[in-house]
Design a protein around this motif. Sequence first.
Motif, short mmCIF file in Angstrom:
data_model
loop_
_atom_site.label_atom_id
_atom_site.label_comp_id
_atom_site.label_asym_id
_atom_site.label_seq_id
_atom_site.Cartn_x
_atom_site.Cartn_y
_atom_site.Cartn_z
N UNK A 1 10.49 8.25 -6.20
CA UNK A 1 9.30 8.21 -7.04
C UNK A 1 9.58 7.83 -8.48
N UNK A 2 10.63 7.04 -8.74
CA UNK A 2 11.02 6.70 -10.10
C UNK A 2 10.60 5.31 -10.53
N UNK A 3 10.27 4.45 -9.64
CA UNK A 3 9.96 3.06 -9.99
C UNK A 3 8.48 2.86 -10.23
N UNK A 4 8.08 1.59 -10.32
CA UNK A 4 6.66 1.29 -10.52
C UNK A 4 5.85 1.62 -9.26
N UNK A 5 4.55 1.77 -9.44
CA UNK A 5 3.67 1.96 -8.30
C UNK A 5 3.80 0.78 -7.35
N UNK A 6 3.56 1.03 -6.09
CA UNK A 6 3.64 -0.06 -5.11
C UNK A 6 2.57 0.14 -4.04
N UNK A 7 2.36 -0.92 -3.28
CA UNK A 7 1.40 -0.91 -2.18
C UNK A 7 2.20 -1.04 -0.88
N UNK A 8 1.80 -0.29 0.13
CA UNK A 8 2.41 -0.45 1.44
C UNK A 8 1.32 -0.82 2.42
N UNK A 9 1.36 -2.05 2.89
CA UNK A 9 0.36 -2.57 3.84
C UNK A 9 1.06 -3.05 5.10
N UNK A 10 0.70 -2.49 6.22
CA UNK A 10 1.28 -2.89 7.50
C UNK A 10 2.81 -2.90 7.45
N UNK A 11 3.37 -1.89 6.79
CA UNK A 11 4.82 -1.78 6.70
C UNK A 11 5.46 -2.65 5.64
N UNK A 12 4.67 -3.44 4.93
CA UNK A 12 5.19 -4.32 3.87
C UNK A 12 5.02 -3.67 2.52
N UNK A 13 6.04 -3.77 1.68
CA UNK A 13 5.99 -3.25 0.32
C UNK A 13 5.63 -4.39 -0.62
N UNK A 14 4.65 -4.14 -1.49
CA UNK A 14 4.23 -5.12 -2.49
C UNK A 14 4.00 -4.41 -3.81
N UNK A 15 4.32 -5.12 -4.90
CA UNK A 15 4.13 -4.59 -6.24
C UNK A 15 3.08 -5.42 -6.97
N UNK A 16 2.10 -4.76 -7.57
CA UNK A 16 1.08 -5.47 -8.36
C UNK A 16 1.66 -5.78 -9.74
#
Length: 75
Positions: free
Chosen positions: A29-44
């Motif tokens: 929990x130290x990095x930027x927020x991220x999105x997890x969609x269908x097992x894929x990690x994405x950063x806005x």
Amino acid sequence: MASDLLSPEELAERWRISTETLRYWRYNGKGPLYIKLNGRILYRLEDINQFEREHLRRHTADNVLINGVEGKMKV
């Protein structure tokens, strides 16, 4: 919208760090927020930019803002 999202590989390249470092940060929990969609990690991009702003320094002894409160960063 897709151009507003970065994969872990793209973010790692941007910051010149490994994808393993990003994975470790997500786990802790130290990095930027991220999105997890269908097992894929994405950063806005907006979250990346915010994270970068929160970590700006002029000096190594500078305090950081943590949730809007000034304090020393814990490593």
